[in-house]
Design a protein around this motif. Structure first.
Motif, PDB file in Angstrom:
ATOM      1  N   LEU A 188       0.834  -1.199   0.000  1.00  0.00           N
ATOM      2  CA  LEU A 188       0.000   0.000   0.000  1.00  0.00           C
ATOM      3  C   LEU A 188       0.870   1.251   0.000  1.00  0.00           C
ATOM      4  CD1 LEU A 188      -2.756   1.418   0.227  1.00  0.00           C
ATOM      5  CD2 LEU A 188      -2.545   1.180   2.722  1.00  0.00           C
ATOM      6  N   GLY A 189       1.891   1.274   0.842  1.00  0.00           N
ATOM      7  CA  GLY A 189       2.768   2.440   0.929  1.00  0.00           C
ATOM      8  C   GLY A 189       3.435   2.761  -0.392  1.00  0.00           C
ATOM      9  N   LEU A 190       3.988   1.742  -1.039  1.00  0.00           N
ATOM     10  CA  LEU A 190       4.671   1.984  -2.315  1.00  0.00           C
ATOM     11  C   LEU A 190       3.696   2.442  -3.398  1.00  0.00           C
ATOM     12  CD1 LEU A 190       7.226  -0.960  -2.326  1.00  0.00           C
ATOM     13  CD2 LEU A 190       7.722   1.485  -2.063  1.00  0.00           C
ATOM     14  N   CYS A 191       2.495   1.876  -3.404  1.00  0.00           N
ATOM     15  CA  CYS A 191       1.490   2.307  -4.392  1.00  0.00           C
ATOM     16  C   CYS A 191       1.085   3.764  -4.164  1.00  0.00           C
ATOM     17  CB  CYS A 191       0.254   1.402  -4.336  1.00  0.00           C
ATOM     18  SG  CYS A 191       0.535  -0.255  -4.975  1.00  0.00           S
ATOM     19  N   VAL A 192       0.874   4.135  -2.909  1.00  0.00           N
ATOM     20  CA  VAL A 192       0.485   5.509  -2.588  1.00  0.00           C
ATOM     21  C   VAL A 192       1.612   6.483  -2.931  1.00  0.00           C
ATOM     22  CG1 VAL A 192      -0.054   7.083  -0.664  1.00  0.00           C
ATOM     23  CG2 VAL A 192      -1.228   4.877  -0.853  1.00  0.00           C
ATOM     24  N   ILE A 193       2.840   6.120  -2.588  1.00  0.00           N
ATOM     25  CA  ILE A 193       3.990   6.985  -2.873  1.00  0.00           C
ATOM     26  C   ILE A 193       4.150   7.176  -4.377  1.00  0.00           C
ATOM     27  CG2 ILE A 193       6.504   7.178  -2.731  1.00  0.00           C
ATOM     28  CD1 ILE A 193       6.202   5.590   0.004  1.00  0.00           C
ATOM     29  N   ALA A 194       4.105   6.082  -5.124  1.00  0.00           N
ATOM     30  CA  ALA A 194       4.202   6.179  -6.588  1.00  0.00           C
ATOM     31  C   ALA A 194       3.081   7.057  -7.130  1.00  0.00           C
ATOM     32  CB  ALA A 194       4.145   4.789  -7.225  1.00  0.00           C
ATOM     33  N   GLY A 195       1.871   6.869  -6.614  1.00  0.00           N
ATOM     34  CA  GLY A 195       0.727   7.655  -7.073  1.00  0.00           C
ATOM     35  C   GLY A 195       0.889   9.142  -6.792  1.00  0.00           C
ATOM     36  N   ILE A 196       1.381   9.473  -5.612  1.00  0.00           N
ATOM     37  CA  ILE A 196       1.573  10.889  -5.262  1.00  0.00           C
ATOM     38  C   ILE A 196       2.626  11.520  -6.166  1.00  0.00           C
ATOM     39  CG2 ILE A 196       2.427  12.472  -3.483  1.00  0.00           C
ATOM     40  CD1 ILE A 196       1.058  10.588  -1.414  1.00  0.00           C
ATOM     41  N   TYR A 197       3.753  10.848  -6.339  1.00  0.00           N
ATOM     42  CA  TYR A 197       4.793  11.376  -7.232  1.00  0.00           C
ATOM     43  C   TYR A 197       4.261  11.545  -8.659  1.00  0.00           C
ATOM     44  CZ  TYR A 197       9.108  11.220  -4.381  1.00  0.00           C
ATOM     45  OH  TYR A 197      10.112  11.464  -3.477  1.00  0.00           O
ATOM     46  N   LEU A 198       3.569  10.536  -9.169  1.00  0.00           N
ATOM     47  CA  LEU A 198       3.056  10.611 -10.543  1.00  0.00           C
ATOM     48  C   LEU A 198       2.005  11.709 -10.677  1.00  0.00           C
ATOM     49  CD1 LEU A 198       2.847   6.800 -11.363  1.00  0.00           C
ATOM     50  CD2 LEU A 198       4.476   8.462 -12.309  1.00  0.00           C
ATOM     51  N   LEU A 199       1.110  11.801  -9.694  1.00  0.00           N
ATOM     52  CA  LEU A 199       0.089  12.853  -9.726  1.00  0.00           C
ATOM     53  C   LEU A 199       0.730  14.231  -9.685  1.00  0.00           C
ATOM     54  CD1 LEU A 199      -2.940  13.465  -9.736  1.00  0.00           C
ATOM     55  CD2 LEU A 199      -2.859  13.416  -7.234  1.00  0.00           C
TER      56      LEU A 199
END
Length: 151
Positions: A87-98
């Motif tokens: 979950l953490g890695l998905c959220v982090i990737a999502g925030i950076y990409l967004l």
């Protein structure tokens, strides 16, 4: 069998750590660094006047970026398994990409920042986000804790 360390997540961790160091530089070196990194004239002036706000906001960002770096290292199997790793890695990737893609929409909220700031910082965020996303995708099967079997 020893699993390989995930190079994409290691590079993502390095990117997050470098971003944290740049933010620490702003705290240490003040207004000129805030200006150089595009934080805006108001933040630079407050830092020069010794106001607590720029250092507090920047310190919070440093902590977040370092935590994100630790999550990438955990996903890469360099350090111990952290809780909620997938979950953490998905959220982090999502925030950076967004952040990397949505800069056009948020530019108006920060009128002091230059177009150069938005293009460079968004490119960096997009790049780090891709490293996290690709690395997470590659490591997905190994990102869960093996249940301990009692026989």
């Amino acid at each position: 069998m020893q699993l390989k360390k995930n190079k994409f997540l290691i590079l993502g961790a390095i990117g997050s750590a470098m971003a944290a160091l740049a933010h620490l530089g702003c705290i240490a070196f003040g207004g000129d660094w805030y200006r150089f990194f595009g934080a805006g004239e108001q933040m630079a002036r407050m830092a020069e006047q010794g106001h607590w706000y720029p250092a507090a906001v920047t310190s919070a960002l440093v902590v977040i970026l370092l935590l994100w770096s630790l999550y990438a290292l955990s996903g890469a199997r360099v350090i111990v398994h952290l809780p909620f790793l997938r979950l953490g890695l998905c959220v982090i990737a999502g925030i950076y990409l967004l952040r990397g893609m949505a800069f056009v929409g948020i530019m108006r909220m920060f009128p002091d920042n230059s177009l150069s700031f938005w293009l460079v910082s968004s490119g960096i965020c997009l790049s780090i986000g891709l490293l996290y996303a690709i690395g997470t995708y590659q490591a997905w099967p190994q990102l869960h804790r093996q249940a301990v079997r009692v026989e």
